[in-house]
Design a protein around this motif. Sequence first.
Motif, short mmCIF file in Angstrom:
data_model
loop_
_atom_site.label_atom_id
_atom_site.label_comp_id
_atom_site.label_asym_id
_atom_site.label_seq_id
_atom_site.Cartn_x
_atom_site.Cartn_y
_atom_site.Cartn_z
N PRO A 15 3.85 -5.43 -64.55
CA PRO A 15 2.80 -6.47 -64.64
C PRO A 15 1.88 -6.30 -65.84
CG PRO A 15 3.06 -5.76 -62.37
CD PRO A 15 3.92 -4.85 -63.19
N GLU A 16 1.57 -5.06 -66.20
CA GLU A 16 0.66 -4.83 -67.34
C GLU A 16 1.31 -5.27 -68.65
OE1 GLU A 16 1.37 -2.57 -64.98
OE2 GLU A 16 -0.54 -2.77 -63.90
N SER A 17 2.58 -4.94 -68.84
CA SER A 17 3.23 -5.33 -70.10
C SER A 17 3.42 -6.85 -70.17
CB SER A 17 4.58 -4.61 -70.24
OG SER A 17 5.48 -4.99 -69.22
N PHE A 99 9.11 -14.92 -65.49
CA PHE A 99 8.38 -16.00 -64.82
C PHE A 99 7.16 -15.40 -64.12
CE2 PHE A 99 12.64 -17.58 -65.30
CZ PHE A 99 12.51 -18.95 -65.49
N VAL A 100 5.99 -15.95 -64.43
CA VAL A 100 4.74 -15.51 -63.82
C VAL A 100 4.19 -16.69 -63.02
CG1 VAL A 100 2.47 -14.49 -64.20
CG2 VAL A 100 4.34 -14.02 -65.82
N ALA A 123 6.71 -8.03 -59.49
CA ALA A 123 5.45 -7.98 -58.73
C ALA A 123 5.44 -9.11 -57.72
CB ALA A 123 4.25 -8.08 -59.65
N GLY A 124 4.74 -8.90 -56.60
CA GLY A 124 4.64 -9.93 -55.58
C GLY A 124 5.94 -10.13 -54.83
N ILE A 125 5.98 -11.18 -54.02
CA ILE A 125 7.16 -11.49 -53.22
C ILE A 125 7.56 -12.93 -53.51
CG2 ILE A 125 8.15 -11.53 -50.90
CD1 ILE A 125 5.67 -9.91 -49.99
N LYS A 126 8.83 -13.12 -53.80
CA LYS A 126 9.33 -14.48 -54.04
C LYS A 126 10.45 -14.77 -53.06
CE LYS A 126 8.86 -16.88 -57.61
NZ LYS A 126 8.78 -17.46 -58.96
N ARG A 127 10.35 -15.92 -52.41
CA ARG A 127 11.39 -16.36 -51.47
C ARG A 127 12.36 -17.27 -52.20
NH1 ARG A 127 9.82 -18.04 -45.56
NH2 ARG A 127 10.00 -15.76 -45.45
N TRP A 128 13.64 -16.96 -52.05
CA TRP A 128 14.71 -17.74 -52.67
C TRP A 128 15.50 -18.45 -51.57
CZ3 TRP A 128 15.75 -17.98 -58.00
CH2 TRP A 128 14.91 -17.17 -58.78
N GLN A 129 15.37 -19.76 -51.49
CA GLN A 129 16.20 -20.56 -50.62
C GLN A 129 17.45 -20.96 -51.40
OE1 GLN A 129 13.29 -23.66 -49.69
NE2 GLN A 129 13.14 -22.86 -47.60
N LEU A 130 18.62 -20.71 -50.82
CA LEU A 130 19.88 -20.86 -51.54
C LEU A 130 20.84 -21.76 -50.77
CD1 LEU A 130 20.37 -17.07 -52.36
CD2 LEU A 130 19.39 -18.80 -53.87
N TRP A 131 21.53 -22.64 -51.52
CA TRP A 131 22.56 -23.50 -50.96
C TRP A 131 23.85 -23.30 -51.75
CZ3 TRP A 131 17.50 -24.72 -51.22
CH2 TRP A 131 16.88 -25.29 -50.10
N ARG A 132 24.97 -23.37 -51.07
CA ARG A 132 26.26 -23.24 -51.75
C ARG A 132 26.43 -24.35 -52.79
NH1 ARG A 132 27.22 -21.48 -46.55
NH2 ARG A 132 28.21 -19.41 -46.42
N PRO A 133 27.25 -24.11 -53.80
CA PRO A 133 27.38 -25.10 -54.89
C PRO A 133 27.85 -26.46 -54.40
CG PRO A 133 28.32 -23.00 -55.54
CD PRO A 133 28.01 -22.87 -54.09
N MET A 134 27.26 -27.50 -54.97
CA MET A 134 27.73 -28.86 -54.74
C MET A 134 28.93 -29.16 -55.63
SD MET A 134 24.35 -31.22 -54.34
CE MET A 134 25.39 -32.56 -53.76
N PHE A 135 28.96 -28.54 -56.82
CA PHE A 135 30.03 -28.75 -57.79
C PHE A 135 30.57 -27.38 -58.20
CE2 PHE A 135 26.96 -32.21 -58.22
CZ PHE A 135 27.78 -33.32 -58.07
N PRO A 136 31.88 -27.19 -58.17
CA PRO A 136 32.43 -25.88 -58.49
C PRO A 136 32.35 -25.55 -59.98
CG PRO A 136 34.20 -27.46 -58.13
CD PRO A 136 32.92 -28.17 -57.79
N SER A 137 31.91 -24.34 -60.28
CA SER A 137 31.93 -23.80 -61.64
C SER A 137 31.34 -24.76 -62.68
CB SER A 137 33.36 -23.43 -62.05
OG SER A 137 33.92 -22.53 -61.13
N PRO A 138 30.07 -25.15 -62.53
CA PRO A 138 29.47 -26.05 -63.54
C PRO A 138 29.36 -25.37 -64.90
CG PRO A 138 27.78 -25.16 -62.10
CD PRO A 138 29.09 -24.74 -61.52
N SER A 193 3.51 -13.71 -58.27
CA SER A 193 4.88 -13.23 -58.40
C SER A 193 5.25 -13.13 -59.87
CB SER A 193 5.86 -14.17 -57.69
OG SER A 193 7.20 -13.90 -58.06
N ILE A 194 5.90 -12.03 -60.23
CA ILE A 194 6.49 -11.89 -61.56
C ILE A 194 7.95 -11.48 -61.37
CG2 ILE A 194 6.45 -10.71 -63.79
CD1 ILE A 194 3.50 -10.11 -63.34
N HIS A 195 8.85 -12.23 -61.95
CA HIS A 195 10.24 -11.81 -61.89
C HIS A 195 10.92 -12.03 -63.24
CE1 HIS A 195 11.43 -16.10 -61.11
NE2 HIS A 195 12.53 -15.72 -61.73
N LEU A 196 11.98 -11.29 -63.48
CA LEU A 196 12.82 -11.43 -64.66
C LEU A 196 14.11 -12.11 -64.25
CD1 LEU A 196 12.54 -7.84 -66.19
CD2 LEU A 196 11.02 -9.79 -66.58
#
Length: 275
Positions: A15-17, A99-100, A123-138, A193-196
Amino acid sequence: MYEREADELDRMINPESIDHYLETGCVPADEIAVVSNGAALHPDRHRTAGRTDPAKLRSLYEDGHTIRLGNLQRVVPFLADVSRGIQRETGFSNYLHAFVTPPGRQGLRHHWDQQMAVIVQIAGIKRWQLWRPMFPSPMRAYQESFRVWDPDFIPQWEAAGPDLEVDLWPGQSLLLPRGWVHNPHTLDAKARSIHLTFAIRERTPLWVAEKLVAGAIEMDIFRRVILPGEITGQQLPQRVRDVCRALVEHLAGLDVDDFARSLLRAAVSEKEYST
């Protein structure tokens, strides 16, 4: 990533950097995006005289916007080394965004990407809601989300509910396969939340085909001009047949082992590839 490199990532990127990159304005303005609830602001909102303005970024963040610092492998030497290491090990070029997101807020909404991603929570907690692909291998030029987007997608996903839901805590990571729909948002109303995101440009058979065809430029027949009359007249089908025949001959005469060696050199060195 090996344990030693992972430990160094924790030490170098924290978070500091990330705050330091925000406060100094060292990330180029063109690599920054400001987003809230899926809508991006005009770039001039975070710029002054065309350059990154840290005060504007801070104000936008305090107003609830997510700040995306893009292509950090071009700015941070350590991350450039990480990026090169990934490519040497896999043959996949890659890039890195940070992403901050303010507490309890959301930047990007439902979408899918045309490359695999590795998400690392800083840092923090991020919730990821995920759905299977609608289109294969975009791919970037085929079934990329904005090219085939339908406003009814989001209501359909939300009505069905996610196929998978993952809460990422600091130090955890998520492998996000290409094409999976994701809707990430911060889970804690009091902590940011901070994620890479390591975006991994996977190689495909089309990439091999592109390289095979690119080598045809060395043959004179592929460099000859097709005259306007041959394009607009009745001769175009025959010209197509001629090119198909020449291409088959080109591929039949190929030294496959030598080509594979050149392909490997390209895989571990070329930075750009539009998956």
